[in-house]
Design a protein around this motif. Structure first.
Motif, PDB file in Angstrom:
ATOM      1  N   ASN A 200      29.451  31.266  42.645  1.00 22.09           N
ATOM      2  CA  ASN A 200      30.457  31.676  41.678  1.00 22.09           C
ATOM      3  C   ASN A 200      30.124  33.046  41.094  1.00 22.09           C
ATOM      4  O   ASN A 200      31.008  33.881  40.868  1.00 22.09           O
ATOM      5  CB  ASN A 200      30.558  30.621  40.568  1.00 22.09           C
ATOM      6  N   TYR A 201      28.832  33.279  40.879  1.00 21.94           N
ATOM      7  CA  TYR A 201      28.375  34.563  40.350  1.00 21.94           C
ATOM      8  C   TYR A 201      28.638  35.685  41.364  1.00 21.94           C
ATOM      9  O   TYR A 201      29.144  36.751  41.000  1.00 21.94           O
ATOM     10  CB  TYR A 201      26.887  34.466  40.026  1.00 21.94           C
ATOM     11  N   ILE A 202      28.320  35.449  42.631  1.00 21.96           N
ATOM     12  CA  ILE A 202      28.567  36.448  43.687  1.00 21.96           C
ATOM     13  C   ILE A 202      30.051  36.804  43.751  1.00 21.96           C
ATOM     14  O   ILE A 202      30.425  37.968  43.934  1.00 21.96           O
ATOM     15  CB  ILE A 202      28.087  35.922  45.057  1.00 21.96           C
ATOM     16  N   ASP A 203      30.896  35.801  43.589  1.00 20.52           N
ATOM     17  CA  ASP A 203      32.352  36.032  43.658  1.00 20.52           C
ATOM     18  C   ASP A 203      32.808  37.094  42.656  1.00 20.52           C
ATOM     19  O   ASP A 203      33.753  37.837  42.925  1.00 20.52           O
ATOM     20  CB  ASP A 203      33.109  34.725  43.391  1.00 20.52           C
ATOM     21  N   GLN A 204      32.153  37.167  41.503  1.00 21.70           N
ATOM     22  CA  GLN A 204      32.572  38.138  40.482  1.00 21.70           C
ATOM     23  C   GLN A 204      32.366  39.574  40.973  1.00 21.70           C
ATOM     24  O   GLN A 204      33.168  40.469  40.660  1.00 21.70           O
ATOM     25  CB  GLN A 204      31.795  37.920  39.176  1.00 21.70           C
ATOM     26  N   PHE A 205      31.337  39.795  41.762  1.00 20.45           N
ATOM     27  CA  PHE A 205      31.079  41.133  42.303  1.00 20.45           C
ATOM     28  C   PHE A 205      32.036  41.452  43.442  1.00 20.45           C
ATOM     29  O   PHE A 205      32.455  42.600  43.613  1.00 20.45           O
ATOM     30  CB  PHE A 205      29.625  41.241  42.748  1.00 20.45           C
ATOM     31  N   LYS A 206      32.398  40.433  44.202  1.00 18.02           N
ATOM     32  CA  LYS A 206      33.396  40.646  45.250  1.00 18.02           C
ATOM     33  C   LYS A 206      34.739  41.020  44.634  1.00 18.02           C
ATOM     34  O   LYS A 206      35.415  41.956  45.101  1.00 18.02           O
ATOM     35  CB  LYS A 206      33.540  39.384  46.110  1.00 18.02           C
ATOM     36  N   ILE A 207      35.113  40.309  43.568  1.00 16.86           N
ATOM     37  CA  ILE A 207      36.363  40.638  42.876  1.00 16.86           C
ATOM     38  C   ILE A 207      36.300  42.054  42.313  1.00 16.86           C
ATOM     39  O   ILE A 207      37.266  42.818  42.400  1.00 16.86           O
ATOM     40  CB  ILE A 207      36.645  39.612  41.752  1.00 16.86           C
ATOM     41  N   PHE A 208      35.139  42.422  41.732  1.00 20.91           N
ATOM     42  CA  PHE A 208      34.978  43.786  41.223  1.00 20.91           C
ATOM     43  C   PHE A 208      35.219  44.807  42.331  1.00 20.91           C
ATOM     44  O   PHE A 208      35.956  45.790  42.148  1.00 20.91           O
ATOM     45  CB  PHE A 208      33.578  43.963  40.634  1.00 20.91           C
ATOM     46  N   ALA A 209      34.609  44.601  43.497  1.00 18.81           N
ATOM     47  CA  ALA A 209      34.794  45.531  44.617  1.00 18.81           C
ATOM     48  C   ALA A 209      36.260  45.600  45.034  1.00 18.81           C
ATOM     49  O   ALA A 209      36.766  46.675  45.394  1.00 18.81           O
ATOM     50  CB  ALA A 209      33.922  45.108  45.798  1.00 18.81           C
ATOM     51  N   GLU A 210      36.953  44.469  44.944  1.00 18.06           N
ATOM     52  CA  GLU A 210      38.364  44.440  45.334  1.00 18.06           C
ATOM     53  C   GLU A 210      39.273  45.096  44.301  1.00 18.06           C
ATOM     54  O   GLU A 210      40.425  45.406  44.600  1.00 18.06           O
ATOM     55  CB  GLU A 210      38.790  42.984  45.584  1.00 18.06           C
ATOM     56  N   THR A 211      38.751  45.320  43.071  1.00 17.53           N
ATOM     57  CA  THR A 211      39.548  46.026  42.059  1.00 17.53           C
ATOM     58  C   THR A 211      39.430  47.547  42.193  1.00 17.53           C
ATOM     59  O   THR A 211      40.154  48.281  41.511  1.00 17.53           O
ATOM     60  CB  THR A 211      39.122  45.644  40.618  1.00 17.53           C
TER      61      THR A 211
END
Length: 451
Positions: A200-211
């Motif tokens: 779940n924590y890793i997902d936050q960085f993936k979302i950041f990259a996608e923004t």
């Protein structure tokens, strides 16, 4: 513009309040507690609340915006009044974006190194005469405030962390900024109270990259295997640029980086800081600073406050203070000092202070993190257990979690103070790591006694 801050005393909040005041806004605010240096700095600009507490009568229909700090609760009387009146409510990252949406936004994320990378970029841009705005999480030499917002700067450098934006906005802050250039320094599980699993924590960085905005750029640490895998899986129309360690040498406790057949002596040290420097170099290159000028300017960078900050030294010993508190930061900081001074004994003390670090289920993440220290000390203030409503555990639990049977545990600040001031600091370094204040013990007394 007329804005009101709910929980104005926070580190980022009071700096944003000052920045808006300097921009010509009419600024008011409230808080139930105001610590230093926030109180004095707000008072300097004439925006210190007359008294502490929450005053719903301050929330009036003529406000253009209310900015809500993380310290406030969802039942805050001023917040309820603002919601009742239909006033626009922002988190501070929301308002930073609102003030910078027409600028080029550089956002620095990652589990560790954010403040240092941001600070390095600011130092170099200032030395290079660039016009820029910024948000950084530490007080820096040469910068009056931690936030600067102007109408004319074409770019803003933002330290963007993954913690939640506000009590009523559960998005991680760095998702909000919509970066044009995004940096991720590394991913190591933190904030277990918000992100219950590493996935779940890793997902936050993936979302950041996608923004990151179309045509933008992601700059990331290729030495981090988790991050390297995540960056490779991204399906986004952005440029990706990885970085690794530069060539460097350590000579008599001083680190120099080698670039273009030239050697540049640095005032910071540690592989983690060399990686931070490479991230900063790539950002500055994207902003028009040549590599040659970058290395020339970065040579005078002394570091951000509480990031391997030298408290004092003599011919055979040094005392350092560092913000390290998570497992990855703890390992990197200990390794940096031991590598820089391999012939000196290293006495390392970590205060477990955050919710994650005190969580008994998370504690095993610290396994092996202090192995490079010759003496390992863990401090947990008994008052912190009480404040966070966590059941205390004994030294056996901590030793097992850290996988270190020789580790010492202190839970009383006075006992820790007495132990530290009786150390024989000869051909040795003392490293004090915490996001807290070691129960209020006076480090200047320890410095005077040991050095």
């Amino acid at each position: 513009m007329k804005v009101h801050f709910i929980a104005i005393g926070g580190s980022a909040m009071h700096n944003l309040a000052i920045a808006l005041h300097k921009k010509g806004f009419e600024v008011t605010g409230s808080d139930d507690v105001l610590f230093e240096p926030s109180a004095s700095r707000l008072d300097k600009y004439g925006i210190l609340p007359a008294s502490t507490g929450w005053y719903p009568e301050k929330i009036t229909a003529d406000l253009d915006a209310v900015i809500l700090g993380m310290h406030a609760r969802t039942d805050n009387t001023e917040l309820l009044k603002a919601q009742q009146l239909g006033i626009k409510i922002y988190s501070y990252p929301d308002y930073i974006y609102e003030q910078s949406k027409n600028k080029r936004r550089v956002v620095i994320g990652g589990s560790h190194g954010k403040t240092t990378i941001t600070s390095m970029i600011l130092h170099v841009l200032q030395a290079g005469g660039k016009n820029f705005d910024y948000l950084v999480g530490a007080q820096l030499d040469g910068f009056e405030t931690m936030v600067k917002l102007t109408n004319d700067a074409p770019v803003i450098i933002i330290e963007g962390d993954e913690y939640l934006a506000s009590p009523i906005d559960r998005r991680p802050k760095f998702h909000i900024y919509k970066a044009d250039i995004g940096v991720i320094s590394g991913i190591a599980w933190d904030h277990i109270n918000v992100f219950p699993t590493f996935e779940n924590y890793i997902d936050q960085f993936k979302i950041f990259a996608e923004t990151i905005q179309p045509g933008g750029k992601l700059i990331y640490n290729q030495t981090d295997e988790v991050l390297e895998a995540m960056a490779g899986d991204l399906d986004a129309g952005i440029d990706r640029k990885g970085y690794t360690l530069p060539e460097y040498v350590i000579d008599n406790g001083v680190t120099s980086v080698i670039a273009g057949e030239k050697k540049y002596t640095l005032q910071v040290f540690g592989q983690h800081n060399l990686l931070n420097m490479e991230a900063a170099r790539l950002v500055c290159l994207s902003l028009g600073i040549s590599d040659a000028n970058f290395y020339k300017y970065i040579a005078s960078f002394k570091g951000a406050a509480r990031r391997l900050e030298l408290i004092g030294k003599n011919d055979t010993a040094s005392i350092f203070k560092d913000f390290a508190h998570s497992p990855s930061k703890l390992t990197a900081t200990i390794n940096a000092v031991k590598t820089q001074f391999p012939d000196r004994e290293l006495i390392a003390c970590i205060e477990l202070h955050t919710f994650s670090s005190l969580n008994e289920k998370f504690l095993s993440e610290y396994s092996g993190t202090m192995d490079n220290a010759d003496k390992a000390i863990v401090f947990i203030d008994n008052k912190t257990f009480e404040q966070k409503k966590i059941k205390p555990y004994d030294s056996a639990v901590v030793k097992q979690a850290f996988a270190n049977n020789n580790l010492l545990l202190f839970t009383d600040p006075a006992a820790l103070f007495n132990y530290l001031q009786e150390l024989q600091l000869t051909n040795a370094n003392l490293l004090l790591m915490s996001s807290g204040n070691f129960g209020g013990i006076d480090l200047s007394v320890i410095k005077k006694k040991l050095l």
